[in-house]
Design an enzyme around this catalytic site. Structure first.
Site, PDB file in Angstrom:
ATOM      1  N   SER A 152      18.658  49.529  16.296  1.00 46.79           N
ATOM      2  CA  SER A 152      17.770  50.371  15.486  1.00 46.79           C
ATOM      3  C   SER A 152      16.961  49.590  14.451  1.00 46.79           C
ATOM      4  CB  SER A 152      18.570  51.502  14.828  1.00 46.79           C
ATOM      5  OG  SER A 152      19.181  52.309  15.820  1.00 46.79           O
ATOM      6  N   GLU A 167      25.464  43.327  17.736  1.00 47.80           N
ATOM      7  CA  GLU A 167      24.892  44.652  17.946  1.00 47.80           C
ATOM      8  C   GLU A 167      25.998  45.703  17.881  1.00 47.80           C
ATOM      9  OE1 GLU A 167      20.824  44.409  20.066  1.00 47.80           O
ATOM     10  OE2 GLU A 167      22.375  44.556  21.578  1.00 47.80           O
ATOM     11  N   GLY A 222      19.880  52.282  19.723  1.00 46.36           N
ATOM     12  CA  GLY A 222      19.045  53.386  20.197  1.00 46.36           C
ATOM     13  C   GLY A 222      19.325  54.705  19.486  1.00 46.36           C
ATOM     14  N   GLU A 249      24.906  47.693  27.023  1.00 45.66           N
ATOM     15  CA  GLU A 249      24.711  48.558  28.197  1.00 45.66           C
ATOM     16  C   GLU A 249      25.312  47.931  29.445  1.00 45.66           C
ATOM     17  OE1 GLU A 249      20.539  48.977  27.415  1.00 45.66           O
ATOM     18  OE2 GLU A 249      21.104  50.039  25.578  1.00 45.66           O
ATOM     19  N   LYS A 305      14.650  46.254  28.076  1.00 46.54           N
ATOM     20  CA  LYS A 305      15.521  47.040  28.962  1.00 46.54           C
ATOM     21  C   LYS A 305      14.744  47.352  30.250  1.00 46.54           C
ATOM     22  CE  LYS A 305      17.897  48.478  24.849  1.00 46.54           C
ATOM     23  NZ  LYS A 305      18.778  49.411  24.162  1.00 46.54           N
ATOM     24  N   HIS A 355      25.080  42.385  26.985  1.00 47.11           N
ATOM     25  CA  HIS A 355      24.515  43.496  26.221  1.00 47.11           C
ATOM     26  C   HIS A 355      25.436  44.715  26.339  1.00 47.11           C
ATOM     27  CE1 HIS A 355      21.921  46.836  25.101  1.00 47.11           C
ATOM     28  NE2 HIS A 355      21.317  45.964  24.331  1.00 47.11           N
ATOM     29  N   ASN A 366      14.014  43.322  23.474  1.00 49.80           N
ATOM     30  CA  ASN A 366      14.745  43.644  24.696  1.00 49.80           C
ATOM     31  C   ASN A 366      14.075  44.878  25.289  1.00 49.80           C
ATOM     32  OD1 ASN A 366      16.516  44.383  26.689  1.00 49.80           O
ATOM     33  ND2 ASN A 366      18.179  44.964  25.293  1.00 49.80           N
TER      34      ASN A 366
HETATM   35  P1  PGA Z   1      17.425  49.484  19.754  1.00 46.27           P
HETATM   36  O1  PGA Z   1      18.156  48.563  20.869  1.00 46.27           O
HETATM   37  O2  PGA Z   1      16.618  48.546  18.898  1.00 46.27           O
HETATM   38  O3  PGA Z   1      16.568  50.428  20.560  1.00 46.27           O
HETATM   39  O4  PGA Z   1      18.506  50.168  18.996  1.00 46.27           O
HETATM   40  C1  PGA Z   1      18.672  47.308  20.542  1.00 46.27           C
HETATM   41  C2  PGA Z   1      19.260  46.663  21.767  1.00 46.27           C
HETATM   42  O5  PGA Z   1      19.812  47.378  22.626  1.00 46.27           O
HETATM   43  O6  PGA Z   1      19.185  45.440  21.933  1.00 46.27           O
END
Ligand code: PGA
Length: 234
Positions: A196, A154, A160, A87, A9, A85, A7
């Site tokens: 992560s 998730e 993140g 976000e 983003k 997601h 992803n």
């Molecule tokens: P990350 O993000 O691997 O940077 O923690 C995962 C995601 O948001 O899909």
């Protein structure tokens, strides 16, 4: 065979995506590689990988300035789209109901939705993790579908953040999701873990029962970080 989805983003350039696709051409793997990238990159020839978008409109067409329909995403060449997601849920107030409508729109255009569910830190601390996960799955996935979907668990507090749940916590969440999907007539639906994930923890995470792959944010942006995740499992 595992599913390794990136992803990106709101990161990257068309050139960086081409470099990633070139690097992935030389990776010897049976795993399914998916890159979910900004809309402007979806028409790039994706080689061994498949491309996905990161969001989709609930509408087919019309006066919805700034939105992109599932049909448009499919026409650009993508096969997948992330819906719900963390976000999007956080910054755009997307509820399970909206996420389900997005998944329906994706399916009707022939895209496979990657439906994200997971608890916030507040929900975790309130002991609501299992309840949020189960209602997320039941309410975000359309009823009576005969087409493929992918689910991504998730934990929102871990995205993140360099944090990951314990192996037991991941196992418990994925078992609940697998059982819920079975009760919905969707046994065998792949369930990815996200938050992560990196080269050093990917193989351990993917050895947990009911973990069919990973959804990777930060570590999917560079071949040197992403390829070790892909090759960490058969
Ligand atoms: P990350 O993000 O691997 O940077 O923690 C995962 C995601 O948001 O899909």
């Amino acid at each position: 065979m595992k599913i390794i989805a990136g992803n990106w983003k709101m990161n990257g350039t068309r050139e960086k995506l081409k470099d990633m696709i070139t690097a992935l051409q030389n990776v010897d793997t049976e795993n399914k590689m998916i890159l979910c990238v900004p809309y402007t990159m979806l028409s790039i020839e994706s080689g061994k990988a498949s491309l996905g978008a990161q969001d989709v409109s609930t509408h087919d067409h019309g006066a919805y300035t700034g939105e992109v329909s599932a049909q448009m995403i499919a026409e650009a060449g993508a096969k997948y789209v992330i819906v719900g997601h963390s976000e999007r849920r956080q910054y755009h107030n997307e509820t399970n109901d909206i996420v389900r409508q997005k998944a329906e729109a994706a399916l009707s255009a022939g895209l496979t939705p990657i439906v994200c569910v997971g608890e916030t830190m507040d929900e975790k601390q309130a002991g609501k993790t299992m309840e949020i996960i189960e209602s997320g799955v039941r309410e975000s996935i359309p009823n009576d579908i005969d087409k493929a979907v992918i689910v991504a668990y998730e934990p929102r507090w871990a995205i993140g953040a360099g944090l990951t749940p314990t192996t037991e916590e991941i196992a418990e969440a994925h078992k609940l999701i697998a059982d819920t999907l079975t009760s919905m007539g969707l046994a065998g639906t792949p369930v990815l873990y996200g938050a992560s994930v990196k080269g050093s923890n990917a193989s351990e995470i993917m050895s947990i029962p009911n973990v069919d792959g990973v959804l990777v944010g930060g570590a999917s942006l560079k071949p040197d970080d992403f390829i070790p995740i892909i090759t960490s499992v058969k």
